[in-house]
Structures are given as C-alpha cells and as structure tokens.
Design a protein around this motif. Sequence first.
Motif, mmCIF file in Angstrom:
data_model
loop_
_atom_site.group_PDB
_atom_site.id
_atom_site.type_symbol
_atom_site.label_atom_id
_atom_site.label_comp_id
_atom_site.label_asym_id
_atom_site.label_seq_id
_atom_site.Cartn_x
_atom_site.Cartn_y
_atom_site.Cartn_z
ATOM 1 N N PHE A 184 0.854 -1.181 0.000
ATOM 2 C CA PHE A 184 0.000 0.000 0.000
ATOM 3 C C PHE A 184 0.892 1.233 0.000
ATOM 4 O O PHE A 184 1.803 1.351 0.818
ATOM 5 C CB PHE A 184 -0.908 0.027 1.233
ATOM 6 N N ASP A 185 0.621 2.147 -0.931
ATOM 7 C CA ASP A 185 1.377 3.392 -1.006
ATOM 8 C C ASP A 185 0.554 4.497 -0.347
ATOM 9 O O ASP A 185 -0.412 4.995 -0.924
ATOM 10 C CB ASP A 185 1.668 3.737 -2.471
ATOM 11 N N ILE A 186 0.935 4.860 0.884
ATOM 12 C CA ILE A 186 0.191 5.871 1.642
ATOM 13 C C ILE A 186 0.950 7.192 1.553
ATOM 14 O O ILE A 186 2.053 7.321 2.084
ATOM 15 C CB ILE A 186 0.018 5.439 3.106
ATOM 16 N N SER A 187 0.360 8.158 0.848
ATOM 17 C CA SER A 187 1.007 9.454 0.675
ATOM 18 C C SER A 187 0.540 10.479 1.692
ATOM 19 O O SER A 187 1.135 11.546 1.820
ATOM 20 C CB SER A 187 0.739 9.989 -0.741
ATOM 21 N N GLN A 188 -0.542 10.177 2.425
ATOM 22 C CA GLN A 188 -1.056 11.123 3.412
ATOM 23 C C GLN A 188 -1.920 10.379 4.427
ATOM 24 O O GLN A 188 -2.572 9.397 4.098
ATOM 25 C CB GLN A 188 -1.889 12.198 2.714
ATOM 26 N N GLY A 189 -1.925 10.869 5.663
ATOM 27 C CA GLY A 189 -2.766 10.279 6.691
ATOM 28 C C GLY A 189 -2.149 10.413 8.071
ATOM 29 O O GLY A 189 -0.930 10.338 8.208
ATOM 30 N N LYS A 190 -2.999 10.641 9.065
ATOM 31 C CA LYS A 190 -2.548 10.716 10.454
ATOM 32 C C LYS A 190 -3.245 9.615 11.242
ATOM 33 O O LYS A 190 -4.467 9.506 11.209
ATOM 34 C CB LYS A 190 -2.844 12.089 11.056
ATOM 35 N N ILE A 191 -2.455 8.821 11.948
ATOM 36 C CA ILE A 191 -2.978 7.640 12.636
ATOM 37 C C ILE A 191 -3.065 7.881 14.140
ATOM 38 O O ILE A 191 -2.142 8.426 14.758
ATOM 39 C CB ILE A 191 -2.107 6.401 12.331
ATOM 40 N N SER A 192 -4.200 7.481 14.705
ATOM 41 C CA SER A 192 -4.379 7.409 16.157
ATOM 42 C C SER A 192 -4.846 5.989 16.458
ATOM 43 O O SER A 192 -5.784 5.501 15.817
ATOM 44 C CB SER A 192 -5.406 8.436 16.648
#
Length: 396
Positions: free
Chosen positions: A220-228
């Motif tokens: 998976f190519d994740i270019s943006q996102g904030k994880i909680s």
Amino acid sequence: MNTKLKRIIAAVIFLLVSAAIVIFALEKVSKGKIDGFSSKATALIKAKYGIDSEISGLDVSLFPPRIFVKKVLFSHSGNELAVIEKCSLENIEEMLFQEEKKLDVKCAETMIHADRVLKSPIPDKRAESGDKKNEKAARPDISIRFTTDTEFVFGTITQNFTTDLTISRSGGKALFKEPGKDKGGTAEIMFSLKEKNASVRFDGMDLKKLREIIKNKTSFDISQGKISAFSEISAENGKIFTKNDVSVEDITFFQPLIDSQPFALPLFRFKGDVTFDKNEKSAGTKEAVLSIGGINATLSAYYSKNSKEFSIKTESAKLNKLETLIHDEAFEGYLFGGTLELLAEYSQEGGEQPVFSVVGNLVEPKQLSERMDYLKLPFEYIWTNEDGSTRKIFVG
C-alpha cells in the motif's frame, strides 16, 4: 608571614595535591574498569545478536560522578546499523549507593538505519537454565532512562523523533514525539518482559513519513494520513495476540489491485483482534469492524504461505456515500437514496486459481438528482470497442 599560617597553607596545598593525585588515580582505575566492562559488553552483544559495537571517546570523572562517551557505533556484516553520539551517564551515585537503582543516559543525537535493522538476522535466544533464572530473579532491579534526539532512516525517507526510553529487567516504556509543539504526533510503547505483553498507542502520527516502509511491507502506497491507535499485545506458545482500535484521518493511498487511482478517505477505522502464528507464519482476524469513508463493514481474513482468504460484508450502506469510493467521472453529480447490502469473498489455496465472488442487494434505491432524467426519453448510446471502433445503439 606567621610560621603557623605558613604551615597551615602548606598543609592545605599538600592535601589538595594529594587529593588531586588520588582523584587522578581513581579516575584512571575507574576508566580501566569501565573500559573492561565495555569490552565485555561489546563481546556479549556480538555473541548474542551478531552485531559489532564500537565505543570511542570514553571519559570518566569522579567529581561529579559522570561518564561521557563521544560515539557508539553498531554494525552488522560491515553495514552501519546505528550511531549514538555525545552521551553522558548521570546520577551514577544513585545507582551505586541508593537502594533504588537508577541511571540516566542522555545522548545528543542518535541515527538508526531502520531498514537495515529490520533486515539484520538476530540469533535465536538460547534457553536459560533454572539456576540462571533464579540468579537473575535475586538481583536488584535496575532502571535506565535513555533520552535522545533520534533520526530514523527508511531508505530515502528520514523521520525525526525525540526519544525517551525507560527500561528495566521487568519491562519499560518508550515515548517517541515528532518535532513541533502543536502538530507533532506521539507514539508510546509500554511493555512487560515478565508477563510478555505490551501496549502501543499512537496519537496523530504522520504516516507519510513512514511511506516507504509501509509500501515495502504491505504494497500500500500511503502518501497522506494521520494515525491514532491503541493496541494490546500478548504472546503465548509461539502465537502473538493483538487487540486493536486504529483510526486514520484524511488518508490517501494507492493499491493497484483495488483501483487505478489513489483513494482519498476522510476516515478509515479498523477495530478487531488479529492473531499471528510464528510457527505457521500466518495471520488472521474474525469479524473485525471496518469503517471506510463512512461505510461500515465486517472483515474476516486469513493469510499464510499456502492459503489466502477474506470476506467483507456490509449492511445498510448508504448509496450516497459510494462516491467517496468510486472515481469514475460518470458518477459525478449523482445523488442516490437507498442502501446497499454487499458480500465480497476471496480465497486461494496453494497454486490454484483464486475464487472471487460478489453478491449484492439494493434496498429502495432512488436517484435524487437530475443526472438520470435523460433515461425517461429515447436516446442514443455510443459503444467504443477495444480496437477504437464505435457502434451507435438506440435506446427507447
């Protein structure tokens, strides 16, 4: 000058010189002992983990008690794994003379080649005899606090954290914080070596900084996102059990098997238990809860070297939310009413052809916009073949 005063001054000078000689001798002896201890430590690390370590710039002072190390280098098969620089060991007197044994280690900079560390083989831990276990249990617990600015390198991507690690024989706690007072995310890991469990918490961590390692491990190519997220981890009989609640806000990712264009979702959530079997090299989850762009579903999946299967089931998914998942321009401007019930299943055994099925049911579908009003009257539809030729069809 008074003779008695001269004698007092001479005695003071003699005492100071003697004290300086004693301190110098003690520091030399202490440095020799510490050099010997560091040599044993490097030999132990080499024997246990196959990792070479090198300590340079060692300096010892007794007043105040302090040990300073200019540089510590870790490598494996000639490849540099990590470098720690400008470290001072403080509160040594507390560790030596206080009943509660504590030691503070402060390092200015730490650089870790995370991709190399993950690839480096670590020998299996040998089983300890009962006597050694009892001997360790009888020793006083010593806690070490390690603080530093850390630079993690994943190939071409670098991620910076301030790191605060406290560890003892029974367990420990690690806190990683991204730079930035307001926007920086944090990660916290608490673990118990005795109970073989841990808890992991993420709060607003930026996934794009870990883009390369996620892509290499998951495709998976994740270019943006904030994880909680919060995860409880335990181990027993070669199995690792995890209880997870993971949310990612404003995520943009690409997976060619799912779609030819990147997905942009306001929210993705996964809540469920995942079991990893180290002996069978497998992972699985049952009836985990998914929320994809506001569409809720349940997921069951199993993965091993010879078997792959998953099923996703949605109930009462609102049709007007499908626009977040469908990128075809033909659907722009549509406004749907009604719900969708969907069951998608996939399975593959060994080298056999995979089996994929999708079963769906629309409940009270409605077109609320004017995009489909043209269907109320006869119209012409132009079909384009793969070779570029066209065919006109009259619908009425």
